[in-house]
Design a protein around this motif. Sequence first.
Motif, PDB file in Angstrom:
ATOM      1  N   CYS A   1     -64.458  29.853 -87.571  1.00 29.29           N
ATOM      2  CA  CYS A   1     -64.647  28.848 -86.500  1.00 29.29           C
ATOM      3  C   CYS A   1     -63.096  28.465 -86.023  1.00 29.29           C
ATOM      4  N   PHE A   2     -62.208  28.747 -86.823  1.00 22.42           N
ATOM      5  CA  PHE A   2     -60.771  28.395 -86.119  1.00 22.42           C
ATOM      6  C   PHE A   2     -59.957  29.658 -85.464  1.00 22.42           C
ATOM      7  N   ALA A   3     -60.812  30.708 -85.333  1.00 29.10           N
ATOM      8  CA  ALA A   3     -60.161  31.736 -84.903  1.00 29.10           C
ATOM      9  C   ALA A   3     -60.303  31.845 -83.308  1.00 29.10           C
ATOM     10  N   GLY A   4     -60.879  30.773 -82.524  1.00 24.81           N
ATOM     11  CA  GLY A   4     -60.976  30.847 -81.269  1.00 24.81           C
ATOM     12  C   GLY A   4     -59.769  30.689 -80.690  1.00 24.81           C
ATOM     13  N   SER A   5     -59.947  30.997 -79.123  1.00 32.27           N
ATOM     14  CA  SER A   5     -58.653  31.051 -78.300  1.00 32.27           C
ATOM     15  C   SER A   5     -58.108  29.854 -77.630  1.00 32.27           C
ATOM     16  N   SER A   6     -58.898  28.837 -78.058  1.00 31.65           N
ATOM     17  CA  SER A   6     -58.451  27.377 -77.625  1.00 31.65           C
ATOM     18  C   SER A   6     -59.001  26.517 -78.531  1.00 31.65           C
ATOM     19  N   VAL A   7     -58.433  25.313 -78.308  1.00 27.78           N
ATOM     20  CA  VAL A   7     -59.017  24.189 -79.074  1.00 27.78           C
ATOM     21  C   VAL A   7     -60.668  23.922 -78.817  1.00 27.78           C
ATOM     22  N   GLU A   8     -61.012  23.907 -77.648  1.00 28.26           N
ATOM     23  CA  GLU A   8     -62.310  23.909 -77.137  1.00 28.26           C
ATOM     24  C   GLU A   8     -63.197  24.922 -77.737  1.00 28.26           C
ATOM     25  N   THR A   9     -62.990  26.010 -77.722  1.00 22.12           N
ATOM     26  CA  THR A   9     -63.623  27.110 -78.507  1.00 22.12           C
ATOM     27  C   THR A   9     -64.033  26.923 -79.787  1.00 22.12           C
ATOM     28  N   ILE A  10     -62.688  26.280 -80.568  1.00 22.10           N
ATOM     29  CA  ILE A  10     -62.708  26.003 -82.101  1.00 22.10           C
ATOM     30  C   ILE A  10     -63.841  24.888 -82.148  1.00 22.10           C
ATOM     31  N   LEU A  11     -63.920  23.835 -81.267  1.00 17.32           N
ATOM     32  CA  LEU A  11     -64.623  22.630 -81.366  1.00 17.32           C
ATOM     33  C   LEU A  11     -66.078  23.309 -80.937  1.00 17.32           C
ATOM     34  N   GLN A  12     -66.231  24.154 -80.024  1.00 17.32           N
ATOM     35  CA  GLN A  12     -67.812  24.655 -79.989  1.00 17.32           C
ATOM     36  C   GLN A  12     -68.289  25.531 -81.386  1.00 17.32           C
ATOM     37  N   ALA A  13     -67.379  26.244 -81.933  1.00 19.53           N
ATOM     38  CA  ALA A  13     -67.792  26.964 -83.181  1.00 19.53           C
ATOM     39  C   ALA A  13     -68.263  25.883 -84.293  1.00 19.53           C
ATOM     40  N   LEU A  14     -67.517  24.851 -84.354  1.00 19.28           N
ATOM     41  CA  LEU A  14     -67.634  24.164 -85.536  1.00 19.28           C
ATOM     42  C   LEU A  14     -69.100  23.485 -85.097  1.00 19.28           C
ATOM     43  N   ASP A  15     -69.402  22.861 -83.571  1.00 14.08           N
ATOM     44  CA  ASP A  15     -70.608  22.667 -83.408  1.00 14.08           C
ATOM     45  C   ASP A  15     -71.959  23.457 -83.826  1.00 14.08           C
ATOM     46  N   ALA A  16     -71.489  24.792 -83.575  1.00 15.42           N
ATOM     47  CA  ALA A  16     -72.508  25.940 -83.624  1.00 15.42           C
ATOM     48  C   ALA A  16     -72.770  25.931 -85.203  1.00 15.42           C
TER      49      ALA A  16
ATOM     50  N   GLY B   1     -72.705  23.671 -87.771  1.00 19.70           N
ATOM     51  CA  GLY B   1     -73.462  22.543 -88.125  1.00 19.70           C
ATOM     52  C   GLY B   1     -73.531  22.024 -89.492  1.00 19.70           C
ATOM     53  N   SER B   2     -72.565  22.713 -90.386  1.00 20.92           N
ATOM     54  CA  SER B   2     -72.719  22.199 -91.837  1.00 20.92           C
ATOM     55  C   SER B   2     -71.598  21.043 -91.814  1.00 20.92           C
ATOM     56  N   SER B   3     -72.015  20.171 -92.816  1.00 18.62           N
ATOM     57  CA  SER B   3     -71.254  19.120 -93.103  1.00 18.62           C
ATOM     58  C   SER B   3     -69.712  19.133 -92.877  1.00 18.62           C
ATOM     59  N   PHE B   4     -69.078  20.305 -93.571  1.00 18.33           N
ATOM     60  CA  PHE B   4     -67.766  20.424 -93.431  1.00 18.33           C
ATOM     61  C   PHE B   4     -67.204  20.645 -92.051  1.00 18.33           C
ATOM     62  N   ALA B   5     -68.142  21.663 -91.426  1.00 15.74           N
ATOM     63  CA  ALA B   5     -67.865  21.692 -89.815  1.00 15.74           C
ATOM     64  C   ALA B   5     -67.692  20.337 -88.754  1.00 15.74           C
ATOM     65  N   MET B   6     -68.790  19.516 -89.355  1.00 14.11           N
ATOM     66  CA  MET B   6     -68.838  18.350 -88.374  1.00 14.11           C
ATOM     67  C   MET B   6     -67.810  17.465 -88.724  1.00 14.11           C
ATOM     68  N   LYS B   7     -67.500  17.431 -89.922  1.00 14.97           N
ATOM     69  CA  LYS B   7     -66.356  16.604 -90.248  1.00 14.97           C
ATOM     70  C   LYS B   7     -65.083  16.796 -89.772  1.00 14.97           C
ATOM     71  N   ALA B   8     -64.906  18.450 -89.638  1.00 15.21           N
ATOM     72  CA  ALA B   8     -63.630  18.593 -89.098  1.00 15.21           C
ATOM     73  C   ALA B   8     -63.685  18.548 -87.552  1.00 15.21           C
ATOM     74  N   ARG B   9     -64.948  18.730 -86.952  1.00 15.51           N
ATOM     75  CA  ARG B   9     -64.870  18.424 -85.602  1.00 15.51           C
ATOM     76  C   ARG B   9     -64.736  16.829 -85.237  1.00 15.51           C
ATOM     77  N   ASP B  10     -65.227  16.048 -85.857  1.00 21.01           N
ATOM     78  CA  ASP B  10     -65.166  14.869 -85.586  1.00 21.01           C
ATOM     79  C   ASP B  10     -63.411  14.345 -85.723  1.00 21.01           C
ATOM     80  N   ILE B  11     -63.157  14.719 -86.845  1.00 17.15           N
ATOM     81  CA  ILE B  11     -61.639  14.607 -87.086  1.00 17.15           C
ATOM     82  C   ILE B  11     -60.724  15.075 -85.818  1.00 17.15           C
TER      83      ILE B  11
END
Length: 354
Positions: free
Chosen positions: A239-254, A256-266
């Motif tokens: 998820c954090f290999a993206g080319s921008s902060v926006e793409t990282i957030l999109q990857a975390l959204d996609a 969907g795990s609890s860890f990913a959602m927590k990271a996205r919200d933080i």
Amino acid sequence: MTAVETLPEIIVERKGSLGRIRLNRPKAMNSLTRAMVHLIAPALDAFEKDAAIAAVLLTGEGERGLCAGGDIRALYEGERTPNGTGAKFWRDEYRVNARIARFSKPYLAVMDGITMGGGIGLSAHGAHRIVTERSRIAMPEVGIGFVPDVGGTWLLAHAPGEIGTYLALTGETIGAADAIYAGLADLQIPLGNIPALIEALAQLTPGTGNEAIRALLGKHAIRPEPARLAEHRALIDQCFAGSSVETILQALDADGSSFAMKARDIIASKSPTSLKLTFRLVRLAREASGLEECLEREFAAAVAVAQGHDFYEGVRAAIIDKDRNPRWSPPSLAEVDDRDIEAWIQPVTDRVFP
């Protein structure tokens, strides 16, 4: 009227063949001031020149931590100009960070308790970084509208996989095992073993090398618990290999795990400007020639940020009004101008390392 004794903010002493630097603002979690930096620098010079000194050890007084970072209240209240309070402090501080990294004698730091921001700069560039069961390590700058500095982008860029990107954008606090896993520390020694370790270090023969000191440290160390970050390494790397902060957030959204959602919200709660600037600095640090190049870029970014809105708003919300409700400007990633980000990372005229 009883006189109030003013204690030194830095205690510099010799114990046998060990040079000791003790941060001494325990009520302020040993937060670093420019005056403290000006005491650390000559202490390092003196210990390096002293043939009787075998190694140098950094510790923090009190039970709360090694160092919670720079004294951000002083920066908030200081002169807000391109060569004001912040710029003067950071220039001096970053030179000490680089000095520690190239120190010719073994340099050890006990990263006990809270060790964040400027505390990382004084410890994690050393040859031997010790954590304890109380260690709480972080580079939380995006939460106050700032960026990981003190060489933090260099350290985070060289963490395994995308662990550094994750830590930079979330500002999450980690314990001893994760600090070792992320490459911010080397080994864990129980707090109760530290006094005996100091006694042993004081008996070192001048000229003792880092290998011998590693062996000595190993006698006092314990195996850390499994790193929590290791459990989520695959998700973080993806998820954090993206080319921008926006793409990282999109990857975390996609994900969907609890860890990913927590990271996205933080991440979504942090300063959009700081997030974009931090992401750019960490990515550039991967290709940097060394620590000083990163420090130079961090300095340019810090000076630029100190002329803007979010740093002072972040400090206001965190420690002045303590409402924990910063109002970032601009309020969204989409509104951050990438041209500003590129301009802010260009080295300034009055460089840290001329």
